[in-house]
Write an enzyme that holds these catalytic residues in place. Sequence first.
Site, PDB file in Angstrom:
ATOM      1  N   GLU A  82      56.488 -67.593 -14.447  1.00  0.00           N
ATOM      2  CA  GLU A  82      55.513 -67.025 -13.519  1.00  0.00           C
ATOM      3  C   GLU A  82      55.449 -65.519 -13.720  1.00  0.00           C
ATOM      4  O   GLU A  82      56.509 -64.871 -13.777  1.00  0.00           O
ATOM      5  CB  GLU A  82      55.915 -67.353 -12.071  1.00  0.00           C
TER       6      GLU A  82
ATOM      7  N   ARG B  79      59.711 -72.156  -5.057  1.00  0.00           N
ATOM      8  CA  ARG B  79      59.842 -71.277  -6.209  1.00  0.00           C
ATOM      9  C   ARG B  79      59.678 -72.111  -7.469  1.00  0.00           C
ATOM     10  O   ARG B  79      60.081 -73.280  -7.509  1.00  0.00           O
ATOM     11  CB  ARG B  79      61.203 -70.569  -6.234  1.00  0.00           C
TER      12      ARG B  79
ATOM     13  N   HIS C 179      50.622 -68.204  -6.650  1.00  0.00           N
ATOM     14  CA  HIS C 179      51.666 -67.720  -5.737  1.00  0.00           C
ATOM     15  C   HIS C 179      51.046 -66.909  -4.598  1.00  0.00           C
ATOM     16  O   HIS C 179      51.349 -65.725  -4.400  1.00  0.00           O
ATOM     17  CB  HIS C 179      52.711 -66.890  -6.481  1.00  0.00           C
TER      18      HIS C 179
END
Length: 320
Positions: free
Chosen positions: A264, A236, A283
Amino acid sequence: MTATTAGATTADVWLPFEADEIDGLPEGLNYLFWDGGPEFPGDPAHCVYYVVPYMKGSEIAVRPMGDMSAVQVVQTLSAGIDHVEPGLGLLHPGVRLCNAKGVHEASTAELALALILASLRGLPGFVHGQDNEEWRSGFYPALADKSVLIVGYGSIGSAIEDRLAAFECARVARVARSARTTERGPVHTLDDLPALLPEADVVVLSTPLNASTQGLVGAEFLAAMPDGALLVNVARGGVVDTKALLAELESGRLRAALDVTDPEPLPSGHPLWHAPNVLITPHVGGSTSAFEPRAKRLIASQLTRFVAGEPVVNVVSTTG
């Protein structure tokens, strides 16, 4: 606990796939499709099993949870559960939160290896060279003979090591929350990082994001990595202090390959986009053709257990 719930006129299950697309769903439940759209598919108060829409963000994941007075299980389709944690306080006690262990290992491990190899072998530079019709020959680092440190040795970390086995690495070291011994060797704790980082040519992050890992990779962590080392993040974005990483990248001392960032999505104009020695993917660690069949098998298996009154698997927490 079974699917029978006092006070609910129907036992609804909210799914991010149409029910007829999932083989093996048990009978006795009312399956409703919801993939995060503006309208709910039914009354949230009748939902006993909530499968969270995949990759739709925390706001959507949490939106119905405050009204799910009968829910017994919240099932994510991601390995991480940080996007649903803000909604757990809205639920009554005893709700089980399950993650998607077994769904993303293959895809995320593939991407981790792809990022390592692309970064070491200079593939981004070759792509730019092709765009400019430049023949950029030369010598580039190999993964062979490198020392790799995996930080976050759960099922994804183990899957990454499975795929490293063919690349003749000099050493693979492992770090997790708790020390243990595996068939491949010892798993160290986070307390051992100061001794392990100086020996790591490649550091792969595959740890969950929680209180102990938020900002784990800060200035001190990065300073302990040797010159020229590569940081790979398939965990993450919040595990890494972006400002500290930018400082190391801009100095030219370290390289990075990032599938996740903080913030993000990475906004236009952010300095990380054009920092030297960084490769960024948006991602996509779990977003492959391998996702749907594994996710659907997990849903069918979990709901079969649920209807039969058997314990569901992958329980990471229970509301209190």
